[in-house]
Write a protein that holds these residues in place. Structure first.
Motif, PDB file in Angstrom:
ATOM      1  N   ASP A   6       6.283   2.594   3.221  1.00 17.28           N
ATOM      2  CA  ASP A   6       6.190   4.047   3.087  1.00 17.28           C
ATOM      3  C   ASP A   6       5.218   4.375   1.959  1.00 17.28           C
ATOM      4  O   ASP A   6       5.159   3.658   0.960  1.00 17.28           O
ATOM      5  CB  ASP A   6       7.579   4.619   2.772  1.00 17.28           C
ATOM      6  CG  ASP A   6       7.572   6.134   2.631  1.00 17.28           C
ATOM      7  OD1 ASP A   6       7.174   6.614   1.551  1.00 17.28           O
ATOM      8  OD2 ASP A   6       7.978   6.819   3.573  1.00 17.28           O
ATOM      9  N   ILE A   7       4.456   5.445   2.112  1.00 17.43           N
ATOM     10  CA  ILE A   7       3.449   5.801   1.106  1.00 17.43           C
ATOM     11  C   ILE A   7       4.052   5.961  -0.284  1.00 17.43           C
ATOM     12  O   ILE A   7       3.428   5.633  -1.296  1.00 17.43           O
ATOM     13  CB  ILE A   7       2.691   7.092   1.514  1.00 17.43           C
ATOM     14  CG1 ILE A   7       1.529   7.349   0.549  1.00 17.43           C
ATOM     15  CG2 ILE A   7       3.637   8.304   1.565  1.00 17.43           C
ATOM     16  CD1 ILE A   7       0.607   8.459   0.985  1.00 17.43           C
ATOM     17  N   ASN A   8       5.299   6.441  -0.351  1.00 17.87           N
ATOM     18  CA  ASN A   8       5.947   6.648  -1.656  1.00 17.87           C
ATOM     19  C   ASN A   8       6.546   5.370  -2.236  1.00 17.87           C
ATOM     20  O   ASN A   8       7.018   5.371  -3.372  1.00 17.87           O
ATOM     21  CB  ASN A   8       7.035   7.719  -1.529  1.00 17.87           C
ATOM     22  CG  ASN A   8       6.452   9.092  -1.285  1.00 17.87           C
ATOM     23  OD1 ASN A   8       5.626   9.554  -2.059  1.00 17.87           O
ATOM     24  ND2 ASN A   8       6.852   9.733  -0.196  1.00 17.87           N
ATOM     25  N   GLU A   9       6.548   4.295  -1.449  1.00 10.40           N
ATOM     26  CA  GLU A   9       7.098   3.027  -1.921  1.00 10.40           C
ATOM     27  C   GLU A   9       6.005   1.990  -2.185  1.00 10.40           C
ATOM     28  O   GLU A   9       6.301   0.864  -2.571  1.00 10.40           O
ATOM     29  CB  GLU A   9       8.089   2.482  -0.898  1.00 10.40           C
ATOM     30  CG  GLU A   9       9.306   3.364  -0.700  1.00 10.40           C
ATOM     31  CD  GLU A   9      10.601   2.600  -0.890  1.00 10.40           C
ATOM     32  OE1 GLU A   9      11.031   2.488  -2.054  1.00 10.40           O
ATOM     33  OE2 GLU A   9      11.146   2.130   0.113  1.00 10.40           O
ATOM     34  N   ARG A  10       4.764   2.369  -1.971  1.00  8.28           N
ATOM     35  CA  ARG A  10       3.676   1.401  -2.158  1.00  8.28           C
ATOM     36  C   ARG A  10       3.635   0.891  -3.601  1.00  8.28           C
ATOM     37  O   ARG A  10       3.766   1.655  -4.548  1.00  8.28           O
ATOM     38  CB  ARG A  10       2.326   2.031  -1.815  1.00  8.28           C
ATOM     39  CG  ARG A  10       2.016   2.136  -0.327  1.00  8.28           C
ATOM     40  CD  ARG A  10       0.589   2.608  -0.128  1.00  8.28           C
ATOM     41  NE  ARG A  10      -0.363   1.662  -0.710  1.00  8.28           N
ATOM     42  CZ  ARG A  10      -1.534   2.013  -1.255  1.00  8.28           C
ATOM     43  NH1 ARG A  10      -1.878   3.286  -1.323  1.00  8.28           N
ATOM     44  NH2 ARG A  10      -2.342   1.091  -1.748  1.00  8.28           N
ATOM     45  N   SER A  11       3.439  -0.417  -3.746  1.00 11.78           N
ATOM     46  CA  SER A  11       3.346  -1.010  -5.078  1.00 11.78           C
ATOM     47  C   SER A  11       2.259  -2.077  -5.125  1.00 11.78           C
ATOM     48  O   SER A  11       2.295  -2.979  -5.953  1.00 11.78           O
ATOM     49  CB  SER A  11       4.694  -1.632  -5.480  1.00 11.78           C
ATOM     50  OG  SER A  11       5.055  -2.644  -4.559  1.00 11.78           O
ATOM     51  N   TYR A  12       1.293  -1.963  -4.210  1.00 11.85           N
ATOM     52  CA  TYR A  12       0.241  -2.972  -4.127  1.00 11.85           C
ATOM     53  C   TYR A  12      -1.083  -2.291  -3.805  1.00 11.85           C
ATOM     54  O   TYR A  12      -1.145  -1.411  -2.960  1.00 11.85           O
ATOM     55  CB  TYR A  12       0.575  -3.994  -3.034  1.00 11.85           C
ATOM     56  CG  TYR A  12      -0.493  -5.040  -2.820  1.00 11.85           C
ATOM     57  CD1 TYR A  12      -0.604  -6.133  -3.671  1.00 11.85           C
ATOM     58  CD2 TYR A  12      -1.397  -4.934  -1.765  1.00 11.85           C
ATOM     59  CE1 TYR A  12      -1.585  -7.096  -3.482  1.00 11.85           C
ATOM     60  CE2 TYR A  12      -2.378  -5.887  -1.565  1.00 11.85           C
ATOM     61  CZ  TYR A  12      -2.473  -6.962  -2.431  1.00 11.85           C
ATOM     62  OH  TYR A  12      -3.447  -7.910  -2.248  1.00 11.85           O
ATOM     63  N   GLY A  13      -2.127  -2.715  -4.479  1.00  8.89           N
ATOM     64  CA  GLY A  13      -3.455  -2.224  -4.144  1.00  8.89           C
ATOM     65  C   GLY A  13      -4.259  -1.790  -5.353  1.00  8.89           C
ATOM     66  O   GLY A  13      -3.717  -1.266  -6.327  1.00  8.89           O
ATOM     67  N   SER A  14      -5.560  -2.019  -5.280  1.00  2.84           N
ATOM     68  CA  SER A  14      -6.437  -1.680  -6.399  1.00  2.84           C
ATOM     69  C   SER A  14      -6.515  -0.180  -6.627  1.00  2.84           C
ATOM     70  O   SER A  14      -6.726   0.276  -7.754  1.00  2.84           O
ATOM     71  CB  SER A  14      -7.840  -2.232  -6.138  1.00  2.84           C
ATOM     72  OG  SER A  14      -8.430  -1.617  -4.996  1.00  2.84           O
ATOM     73  N   ASP A  15      -6.359   0.614  -5.552  1.00  4.76           N
ATOM     74  CA  ASP A  15      -6.417   2.066  -5.707  1.00  4.76           C
ATOM     75  C   ASP A  15      -5.258   2.570  -6.569  1.00  4.76           C
ATOM     76  O   ASP A  15      -5.447   3.454  -7.418  1.00  4.76           O
ATOM     77  CB  ASP A  15      -6.409   2.759  -4.339  1.00  4.76           C
ATOM     78  CG  ASP A  15      -5.198   2.391  -3.483  1.00  4.76           C
ATOM     79  OD1 ASP A  15      -4.672   1.262  -3.638  1.00  4.76           O
ATOM     80  OD2 ASP A  15      -4.780   3.221  -2.646  1.00  4.76           O
ATOM     81  N   LEU A  16      -4.075   1.983  -6.372  1.00  2.78           N
ATOM     82  CA  LEU A  16      -2.923   2.365  -7.183  1.00  2.78           C
ATOM     83  C   LEU A  16      -3.104   1.915  -8.629  1.00  2.78           C
ATOM     84  O   LEU A  16      -2.743   2.642  -9.563  1.00  2.78           O
ATOM     85  CB  LEU A  16      -1.643   1.760  -6.609  1.00  2.78           C
ATOM     86  CG  LEU A  16      -1.213   2.237  -5.223  1.00  2.78           C
ATOM     87  CD1 LEU A  16       0.036   1.497  -4.771  1.00  2.78           C
ATOM     88  CD2 LEU A  16      -0.967   3.745  -5.225  1.00  2.78           C
TER      89      LEU A  16
END
Length: 309
Positions: A56-66
């Motif tokens: 879910d978009i609100n659960e994302r915890s991975y990625g260079s953008d974050l």
């Protein structure tokens, strides 16, 4: 290196650092004594790549953008985190994003738990407590990522309810006590969730803040690392995690205005989630198999106490 720092920087060595289960981390040392850190976000190297694809978009915890977004937000609000020198998302030479980040020369927070000088320990942990209080005081009326301020109609804790159900289902396939008591564990999860009153005030949290996600430099200043999962959410989610990760030293971080019902619900959620997480690391070839095994066993026992006590 030359493109980012200039032609005077020459590599002396590159060494893989002990990293987590999601991104790969290297330390780069130059001949002139300068050091920095290389972060690589290669989904093929992520032990939770299947979960990341369906998050879910609100659960994302991975990625260079974050990482880029949260690094900027934390820095703007005076919360120390290693500086981002350069981020490459072009993928023209490599099929992954990578970043050059400040190297904080120091130890993790847990090294100060038993420091021989109590004044040093107090200084480090009190600073960390003050920094977390300041971070959590950044509030807004909707939960989610910094760049997602649209109205979320569901309650924040509902996301974790669904996640706990999924993780319980996975863990019950491999742990006998979970399999035999799956209905009781699920009933307890629903019971704890039913006690939570709605709210529309959320603080900015790290999302998985253990002492291993805090670096302390030579000036005894704490820095937060692994910040991709940071977002606006119930701060009880953070505090219920801090409580068992810091143990006796949570007293430096404690907040007396927390909702006890949320604390209990999130604590139960963490134990179920970490049981499943440990099993997945075990099944997917994580290098430290003993750690993965102990993680799953410890948190399964903690979860079972909710229905045994």
């Amino acid at each position: 290196m030359k493109k980012v720092f200039g032609t005077g920087y020459f590599l002396a060595s590159v060494s893989k650092m002990h990293g987590g289960a999601q991104k790969v981390v290297y330390k780069i040392d130059c001949r002139d004594g300068f050091s920095c850190v290389l972060y690589v976000w290669d989904l093929a190297m992520n032990y939770f790549q299947a979960e990341k694809a369906a998050e879910d978009i609100n659960e994302r915890s991975y990625g260079s953008d974050l990482f880029e977004m949260n690094s900027k937000y934390l820095s703007q609000h005076g919360i120390r985190t290693p500086a981002l020198y350069d981020l490459n998302k072009e993928r023209n030479r490599y099929p992954f994003d990578y970043a050059l980040v400040e190297y904080v020369d120091g130890s993790k927070a847990e090294a100060y738990f038993h420091h021989s000088d109590s004044r040093v320990k107090d200084k480090v942990l009190q600073q960390l407590g003050d920094m977390l209080a300041a971070m959590h005081a950044n509030e807004r009326h909707t939960y989610g990522k910094v760049n997602n301020s649209g109205g979320n109609t569901a309650n924040a804790h509902s996301l974790k309810l669904e996640n706990a159900k999924n993780q319980l289902s996975y863990a019950s396939q491999y742990i006998d006590s979970f399999r035999a008591n799956q209905s009781k564990l699920l009933d307890t999860l629903y019971m704890l969730e039913s006690t939570i009153e709605p709210r529309n005030r959320y603080g900015f949290i790290h999302g998985e803040l253990g002492p291993d996600h805090v670096l302390v430099n030579d000036n005894l200043e704490p820095y937060l690392i692994d910040i991709e999962g940071a977002a606006f959410f119930d701060i009880e989610h953070e505090h219920s995690f801090l409580e068992f990760r810091f143990g006796d030293y949570y007293r430096y971080l404690k907040n007396d205005s927390l909702d006890p019902n949320r604390m209990l619900f999130y604590r139960f959620h963490h134990h179920i989630s970490l049981t499943s997480g440990g099993l997945k690391l075990l099944h997917r070839g994580f290098p430290d198999q003993q750690f993965a095994k102990e993680l799953a066993e410890h948190h399964s026992r903690c979860a079972m106490r909710f229905i045994e006590g």
